[in-house]
Design a protein around this motif. Structure first.
Motif, PDB file in Angstrom:
ATOM      1  N   ALA A   8     -10.822 117.858  56.141  1.00  0.00           N
ATOM      2  CA  ALA A   8     -12.041 118.548  55.708  1.00  0.00           C
ATOM      3  C   ALA A   8     -12.325 118.271  54.243  1.00  0.00           C
ATOM      4  O   ALA A   8     -11.424 118.281  53.411  1.00  0.00           O
ATOM      5  CB  ALA A   8     -11.908 120.045  55.948  1.00  0.00           C
ATOM      6  N   ARG A   9     -13.592 118.020  53.938  1.00  0.00           N
ATOM      7  CA  ARG A   9     -14.015 117.780  52.563  1.00  0.00           C
ATOM      8  C   ARG A   9     -15.127 118.732  52.139  1.00  0.00           C
ATOM      9  O   ARG A   9     -15.594 118.668  51.004  1.00  0.00           O
ATOM     10  CB  ARG A   9     -14.512 116.329  52.411  1.00  0.00           C
ATOM     11  CG  ARG A   9     -13.436 115.277  52.660  1.00  0.00           C
ATOM     12  CD  ARG A   9     -12.367 115.318  51.577  1.00  0.00           C
ATOM     13  NE  ARG A   9     -11.323 114.317  51.788  1.00  0.00           N
ATOM     14  CZ  ARG A   9     -10.210 114.526  52.459  1.00  0.00           C
ATOM     15  NH1 ARG A   9      -9.989 115.740  52.998  1.00  0.00           N
ATOM     16  NH2 ARG A   9      -9.300 113.585  52.611  1.00  0.00           N
ATOM     17  N   SER A  10     -15.547 119.607  53.051  1.00  0.00           N
ATOM     18  CA  SER A  10     -16.639 120.522  52.730  1.00  0.00           C
ATOM     19  C   SER A  10     -16.622 121.696  53.701  1.00  0.00           C
ATOM     20  O   SER A  10     -15.935 121.665  54.739  1.00  0.00           O
ATOM     21  CB  SER A  10     -17.997 119.815  52.816  1.00  0.00           C
ATOM     22  OG  SER A  10     -18.297 119.509  54.175  1.00  0.00           O
ATOM     23  N   ILE A  11     -17.387 122.711  53.380  1.00  0.00           N
ATOM     24  CA  ILE A  11     -17.540 123.852  54.291  1.00  0.00           C
ATOM     25  C   ILE A  11     -18.178 123.391  55.591  1.00  0.00           C
ATOM     26  O   ILE A  11     -17.855 123.892  56.677  1.00  0.00           O
ATOM     27  CB  ILE A  11     -18.386 124.947  53.614  1.00  0.00           C
ATOM     28  CG1 ILE A  11     -17.639 125.505  52.408  1.00  0.00           C
ATOM     29  CG2 ILE A  11     -18.720 126.064  54.594  1.00  0.00           C
ATOM     30  CD1 ILE A  11     -18.457 126.446  51.549  1.00  0.00           C
ATOM     31  N   GLY A  12     -19.059 122.415  55.491  1.00  0.00           N
ATOM     32  CA  GLY A  12     -19.674 121.864  56.699  1.00  0.00           C
ATOM     33  C   GLY A  12     -18.646 121.303  57.661  1.00  0.00           C
ATOM     34  O   GLY A  12     -18.762 121.465  58.883  1.00  0.00           O
ATOM     35  N   ASP A  13     -17.617 120.652  57.136  1.00  0.00           N
ATOM     36  CA  ASP A  13     -16.555 120.128  58.001  1.00  0.00           C
ATOM     37  C   ASP A  13     -15.846 121.258  58.729  1.00  0.00           C
ATOM     38  O   ASP A  13     -15.488 121.129  59.905  1.00  0.00           O
ATOM     39  CB  ASP A  13     -15.552 119.323  57.170  1.00  0.00           C
ATOM     40  CG  ASP A  13     -16.129 118.013  56.655  1.00  0.00           C
ATOM     41  OD1 ASP A  13     -17.117 117.544  57.239  1.00  0.00           O
ATOM     42  OD2 ASP A  13     -15.595 117.477  55.669  1.00  0.00           O
ATOM     43  N   PHE A  14     -15.616 122.362  58.049  1.00  0.00           N
ATOM     44  CA  PHE A  14     -14.991 123.525  58.685  1.00  0.00           C
ATOM     45  C   PHE A  14     -15.831 124.006  59.874  1.00  0.00           C
ATOM     46  O   PHE A  14     -15.309 124.254  60.973  1.00  0.00           O
ATOM     47  CB  PHE A  14     -14.856 124.672  57.677  1.00  0.00           C
ATOM     48  CG  PHE A  14     -13.672 124.563  56.754  1.00  0.00           C
ATOM     49  CD1 PHE A  14     -12.615 123.705  57.019  1.00  0.00           C
ATOM     50  CD2 PHE A  14     -13.608 125.341  55.610  1.00  0.00           C
ATOM     51  CE1 PHE A  14     -11.522 123.615  56.160  1.00  0.00           C
ATOM     52  CE2 PHE A  14     -12.525 125.271  54.748  1.00  0.00           C
ATOM     53  CZ  PHE A  14     -11.481 124.404  55.021  1.00  0.00           C
ATOM     54  N   LEU A  15     -17.129 124.162  59.652  1.00  0.00           N
ATOM     55  CA  LEU A  15     -17.976 124.758  60.682  1.00  0.00           C
ATOM     56  C   LEU A  15     -18.236 123.791  61.833  1.00  0.00           C
ATOM     57  O   LEU A  15     -18.392 124.221  62.984  1.00  0.00           O
ATOM     58  CB  LEU A  15     -19.273 125.238  60.048  1.00  0.00           C
ATOM     59  CG  LEU A  15     -19.061 126.378  59.025  1.00  0.00           C
ATOM     60  CD1 LEU A  15     -20.352 126.751  58.334  1.00  0.00           C
ATOM     61  CD2 LEU A  15     -18.457 127.593  59.707  1.00  0.00           C
ATOM     62  N   ARG A  16     -18.265 122.515  61.559  1.00  0.00           N
ATOM     63  CA  ARG A  16     -18.370 121.543  62.663  1.00  0.00           C
ATOM     64  C   ARG A  16     -17.088 121.557  63.491  1.00  0.00           C
ATOM     65  O   ARG A  16     -17.128 121.420  64.725  1.00  0.00           O
ATOM     66  CB  ARG A  16     -18.668 120.157  62.095  1.00  0.00           C
ATOM     67  CG  ARG A  16     -20.133 119.977  61.692  1.00  0.00           C
ATOM     68  CD  ARG A  16     -20.427 118.569  61.210  1.00  0.00           C
ATOM     69  NE  ARG A  16     -19.938 118.353  59.847  1.00  0.00           N
ATOM     70  CZ  ARG A  16     -20.658 118.602  58.750  1.00  0.00           C
ATOM     71  NH1 ARG A  16     -21.884 119.083  58.854  1.00  0.00           N
ATOM     72  NH2 ARG A  16     -20.166 118.370  57.544  1.00  0.00           N
TER      73      ARG A  16
END
Length: 730
Positions: free
Chosen positions: A119-127
């Motif tokens: 993960a490199r961003s919050i977006g990666d977490f939510l995906r």
């Protein structure tokens, strides 16, 4: 009840665990929450190199405690915590706390950690969350640096009702109303701008505006305004409390370039609403506290709000952590057991942790001191944060800075405003740490740094911390405004451009006049759960002196606290502390007295005419007249009188944005008349002001000036008559 507490890795979680219900099998009445414990930012460097932001102490309590308390108070049953950097510290802390699912005190039926290795961003977490198929219905999305006591029952009910009416209603943002002025918990540097349909409570557009951009405008697609009403809101505190449906996760998965929840996801979904068909709504509340410690400036602001009691029941005396023993004592000091304060020391507006010792003759104000700290004699700590096990030796001064755990400040050392002293750094005797300096034992790549005596002193240990990002930083990047403890007002060339589609520039001015409510004759009451600490801050480029000085004077003028004798001492102390100029003093006095007069004029009940408002503001409170004469005018020379009259004129010109220009001009004339009658201003001073070119500027300055012509002519005629009488006597 499920007691599953295993930490899942990204590689091992593609298949479902045996016995774990799928999303389809989950009951929708089980309220779930997702807590983001990594922001992928460096705003808390150098501290977050060694400890994650969510475990840093805020008012001597780890930040994540406030976030988990918020979820528990709102009836959340299942929690998923996404960890990134320092995941092992977070997991260990939670499992050793009352939040562990194995603990009988845990209010959650399930708490799980999820790791995503790449993960490199919050977006990666939510995906990633979308792929896991573990969200069965509505869930609350928050961050691990949230401090809020807002009840979500009403927002949840409204969200569910909208979802039942229209399945395309996928998300509700819970926002706190705060007013257009600058407040403690409004993010500095970046202003979130929401375009909202007030009837449907639907968010139509989102933009972020910052003071470094050339023009403060947003561009709207005209189609979003068709057949609907819209409001532009820049007065909302957004702590990123979102009530979501699983559709939100699908939207994240559809756009792999989304990284941030607001700047990317919210902006993008609203922009493409015709394609995705999804609607995002808002629930705007005006009670309760809500803020994120998203940077050091917000950390500072929230800490002061906790100290002031605005976050209740998340306050020191509520003892959130097992073993805490805080009690509120005199001078707004929260003390734990076994704290020793020796005679001759002054402690005001402070939090003192267990086993801390403060030597004789020391001063601690508006500061948080952790546990087991050793404060020597004749130490001065102002507006600062001293974490556990720190040592501040005799004669040291710490002003608006952070000293992390195990930090040592040597004898007679001086830590200036905005300095950050990280874990274990030792400052030698007589060390002088410059404003904004960051000191650490580690480099940005986690290597042991070689000590630099020029920064930590000859006997010190540590080095200046420099991030590789600083060399590549764009000076026009608004993120640069949020990397320091002190907001760098002086380094910003604030444009006079207005946010034309978002706010009327008449609501703000550099004299501190925001919108004055019709009922402003009474002091603006603030709920104990209010989410900001001052309603008199004015425009965003105000100095701390002006804001605090105007606030204090207004309290006295309104009769809510103090008197002018004590206020004079406070005012002059404030001047010395901020090195304020004579011009700044005149401006603060003029602004406060004119603003109070405007409140009396605009009162909902018993509104006064300008002449009566001017008289009341200058005479109703004992000592007001002498305060203006001695502090506002000063040495009473003609030049000083002219300067003060100009300050009053500028303040009245600013209030002309709130009341009619005619009424503002009448107020200026009435104040000058009253100050003449009370011997605050002499005839020569008013006539000298009338001739001053700076008072003749086009616009509001000349507009309010016109109403003073009759007064000036009367003074001139009186002067001529006096001269004629003198001639006759001869």
């Amino acid at each position: 009840m499920s007691q599953n507490k295993a930490a899942k890795s990204g590689s091992s979680s593609k298949g479902k665990k045996s016995g774990k219900p799928s999303a389809e099998e989950k009951r929708e009445d089980v309220l779930q929450a997702v807590l983001i414990a990594d922001t992928f930012q460096t705003r808390f460097h150098p501290f977050s190199l060694e400890k994650p932001r969510c475990l840093l102490p805020l008012a001597n309590t780890p930040l994540i405690e406030y976030s988990l308390e918020f979820l528990a108070m709102n009836g959340v049953q299942e929690v998923f915590i996404y960890c990134g950097n320092h995941h092992e510290q977070i997991e260990r802390y939670v499992h050793d706390s009352r939040w562990s699912p194995t603990a009988r005190s845990c209010p959650f039926s399930s708490l799980e950690f999820i790791r995503v290795a790449d993960a490199r961003s919050i977006g990666d977490f939510l995906r990633d969350l979308d792929k896991r198929n573990i969200i069965g219905g509505d869930f609350i999305l928050v961050h691990g640096d949230l401090v809020s006591n807002i009840p979500l029952e009403g927002a949840l009910a409204a969200h569910r009702a909208r979802r039942e009416a229209n399945r395309d209603s996928c998300m509700t943002m819970v926002l706190r109303e705060a007013g257009e002025g600058e407040h403690n918990t409004k993010t500095k540097g970046i202003t979130p701008a929401f375009i909202i349909d007030p009837n449907a409570k639907r968010c139509l557009h989102y933009e972020e505006i910052h003071p470094l951009q050339a023009d403060h405008y947003v561009t709207l697609d005209p189609t979003i305004l068709e057949n609907r009403e819209a409001e532009a809101r820049t007065d909302l505190i957004d702590a990123e409390i979102d009530i979501c449906t699983p559709d939100v996760l699908a939207l994240w998965s559809e756009s792999f370039d989304y990284e941030l929840p607001r700047a990317n996801f919210l902006h993008g979904v609203l922009k493409d609403w015709e394609l995705n068909g999804k609607m995002i709504h808002t629930e705007i509340v005006n009670e309760g506290y809500s803020a994120r410690a998203r940077n050091l400036q917000m950390y500072d602001a929230i800490s002061q709000d906790v100290l002031g009691g605005w976050t209740f029941p998340f306050a020191p005396e509520c003892n959130l952590l097992p073993g805490q023993t805080y009690q509120l004592q005199g001078d707004n000091v929260y003390r734990e057991d076994d704290v020793e304060v020796e005679s001759g020391s002054e402690v005001v507006d402070a939090i003192l942790g267990k086993d801390t010792h403060i030597g004789p003759g020391s001063t601690i104000r508006k500061s948080v001191i952790g546990r087991n700290c050793k404060i020597g004699s004749n130490v001065r700590i102002i507006d600062s944060f001293i974490w556990d096990d720190a040592t501040i030796n005799d004669g040291a001064v710490v002003e608006h800075a952070i000293i992390a755990e195990r930090g040592v400040v040597g004898k007679e050392a001086f830590v200036h405003e905005g300095a950050l002293v990280s874990f274990g750094v030792q400052l030698g005797n007589h060390a002088d740490v410059k404003s904004g300096m960051m000191l650490s034992l580690l480099t940005s790549n986690m290597q042991i740094a070689s000590s630099q005596p020029e920064f930590v002193g000859s006997q010190g240990k540590g080095a200046r911390f420099e991030s590789p990002e600083d060399d590549e930083a764009d000076p026009d990047d608004p993120a640069e405004l949020q990397k320091s403890l002190v907001y760098p007002f002086d380094e910003i060339d604030l444009s006079d451009s207005s946010v034309s589609t978002l706010a009327d520039d008449d609501d703000m001015s550099d004299d501190g006049f925001g919108p004055v409510s019709p009922s402003a004759s009474q002091p603006t009451s603030r709920s104990r759960l209010s989410s900001f600490a001052s309603d008199d801050s004015g425009a965003p480029n105000f100095s701390s002196f002006h804001s605090d000085a105007v606030h204090g004077l207004l309290d006295v003028l309104r009769g809510t606290s103090g008197n002018f004798e004590s206020e004079k001492l406070e005012f002059m102390s404030l001047r010395l502390a901020n090195n304020a100029s004579d011009t700044a003093m005149r401006k603060a006095v003029a602004t406060a007295f004119v603003r109070r007069a405007v409140e009396l004029i605009n009162a909902e009940n018993g509104a006064l005419e300008p002449s009566k408002a001017a008289k009341q503001v200058l005479t109703s409170r004992e000592g007001a007249t002498s305060f203006v004469k001695e502090v506002g005018v000063g040495d009473h020379s003609v030049s000083e009188q002219v300067e003060f009259a100009l300050s009053v004129q500028k303040a009245c010109a600013s209030c002309a944005k709130i009341v009619e220009v005619t009424k503002a001009g009448n107020l200026l004339a009435a104040i000058l008349q009253q100050m003449y009658d009370l011997d605050i201003l002499e005839e020569e001073g008013i006539l000298g002001w009338w001739q001053e070119e700076r008072g003749k500027e086009d616009g509001l300055m000349s507009g309010v000036r016109e109403k003073c012509q009759a007064l000036v002519e009367w003074l001139e005629n009186a002067d001529e008559e006096e001269s004629e009488e003198d001639d006759d006597d001869e």
